[in-house]
Design a protein around this motif. Structure first.
Motif, PDB file in Angstrom:
ATOM      1  N   LEU A  64      27.891  62.399   8.806  1.00 14.88           N
ATOM      2  CA  LEU A  64      27.966  63.810   9.183  1.00 14.88           C
ATOM      3  C   LEU A  64      27.814  63.973  10.691  1.00 14.88           C
ATOM      4  O   LEU A  64      28.550  64.736  11.321  1.00 14.88           O
ATOM      5  N   ARG A  65      26.888  63.234  11.271  1.00 15.93           N
ATOM      6  CA  ARG A  65      26.668  63.318  12.718  1.00 15.93           C
ATOM      7  C   ARG A  65      27.919  62.891  13.481  1.00 15.93           C
ATOM      8  O   ARG A  65      28.351  63.563  14.419  1.00 15.93           O
ATOM      9  N   TYR A  66      28.533  61.768  13.078  1.00 10.22           N
ATOM     10  CA  TYR A  66      29.735  61.292  13.771  1.00 10.22           C
ATOM     11  C   TYR A  66      30.890  62.268  13.614  1.00 10.22           C
ATOM     12  O   TYR A  66      31.619  62.524  14.575  1.00 10.22           O
ATOM     13  N   SER A 121      19.889  72.755  16.604  1.00 11.98           N
ATOM     14  CA  SER A 121      19.812  72.765  15.136  1.00 11.98           C
ATOM     15  C   SER A 121      20.088  71.379  14.582  1.00 11.98           C
ATOM     16  O   SER A 121      19.442  70.925  13.638  1.00 11.98           O
ATOM     17  N   TRP A 122      21.068  70.718  15.173  1.00 16.08           N
ATOM     18  CA  TRP A 122      21.414  69.370  14.717  1.00 16.08           C
ATOM     19  C   TRP A 122      20.239  68.422  14.940  1.00 16.08           C
ATOM     20  O   TRP A 122      19.887  67.640  14.064  1.00 16.08           O
ATOM     21  N   SER A 123      19.625  68.485  16.099  1.00 16.72           N
ATOM     22  CA  SER A 123      18.475  67.623  16.390  1.00 16.72           C
ATOM     23  C   SER A 123      17.346  67.891  15.414  1.00 16.72           C
ATOM     24  O   SER A 123      16.691  66.976  14.934  1.00 16.72           O
ATOM     25  N   LYS A 124      17.132  69.158  15.102  1.00 13.83           N
ATOM     26  CA  LYS A 124      16.072  69.519  14.148  1.00 13.83           C
ATOM     27  C   LYS A 124      16.402  68.956  12.766  1.00 13.83           C
ATOM     28  O   LYS A 124      15.536  68.401  12.097  1.00 13.83           O
ATOM     29  N   LEU A 125      17.663  69.070  12.346  1.00 11.26           N
ATOM     30  CA  LEU A 125      18.078  68.530  11.043  1.00 11.26           C
ATOM     31  C   LEU A 125      17.869  67.031  10.994  1.00 11.26           C
ATOM     32  O   LEU A 125      17.292  66.500  10.046  1.00 11.26           O
ATOM     33  N   VAL A 126      18.306  66.331  12.042  1.00 14.01           N
ATOM     34  CA  VAL A 126      18.175  64.877  12.060  1.00 14.01           C
ATOM     35  C   VAL A 126      16.708  64.478  12.045  1.00 14.01           C
ATOM     36  O   VAL A 126      16.303  63.602  11.295  1.00 14.01           O
ATOM     37  N   SER A 127      15.879  65.147  12.839  1.00 11.47           N
ATOM     38  CA  SER A 127      14.463  64.783  12.872  1.00 11.47           C
ATOM     39  C   SER A 127      13.782  65.093  11.546  1.00 11.47           C
ATOM     40  O   SER A 127      12.861  64.399  11.151  1.00 11.47           O
ATOM     41  N   ASN A 128      14.226  66.117  10.844  1.00 13.05           N
ATOM     42  CA  ASN A 128      13.634  66.438   9.535  1.00 13.05           C
ATOM     43  C   ASN A 128      14.092  65.467   8.456  1.00 13.05           C
ATOM     44  O   ASN A 128      13.371  65.232   7.506  1.00 13.05           O
TER      45      ASN A 128
END
Length: 140
Positions: A64-66, A121-128
């Protein structure tokens, strides 16, 4: 002699009772050992499944990130191309071009703000979603 024969019978009954209890204890010990082995196998299988699910989740997040990064890069490239096109045509009509540039700059500022919000938001999702195995391993 009659008294001696009665005591042997009494001891035979006690000895028989103790043998029965001893036999039942051995059966219980065997059942407990089998149950323990079964539980160990279940725990091992649960750990294996947990590791597999963690791996699959990480793979999904990375995919998803890529995909998201590729999408954002394509959008940024498209905007940069439009800016480059605007620079090429700038020489023709400065006032009209200046209005268009102002409009694009404004749109780019909005896009930049939106991309920062998306990145946060993406960083928060990844860290969670990212789990460090040593932090939370209830079975280990």
């Amino acid at each position: 002699m009659a008294a001696g024969g009665g005591s042997v019978k009494l001891f035979n009954e006690a000895h028989s009772f103790l043998q029965n209890v001893s036999g039942e204890l051995e059966i219980f010990k065997q059942e407990i050992a089998e149950d323990h082995e079964q539980r160990k196998m279940e725990i091992t299988e649960a750990r294996r499944k947990l590791e597999q699910e963690k791996f699959e989740r990480r793979e999904q997040i990375n995919k998803l990130r890529y995909e998201f990064e590729d999408f954002v890069n394509r959008k940024v490239d498209r905007v940069l191309e439009e800016i480059e096109d605007m620079k090429m045509t700038e020489k023709r009509d400065d006032t009209s071009q200046q209005k268009q540039i102002d409009y694009i700059v404004h749109d780019m500022e909005l896009l930049r703000e939106d991309l920062f919000a998306i990145q946060a938001s993406w960083s928060k999702l990844v860290s969670n979603c990212m789990v460090v195995p040593s932090e939370r391993d209830p079975l280990g």
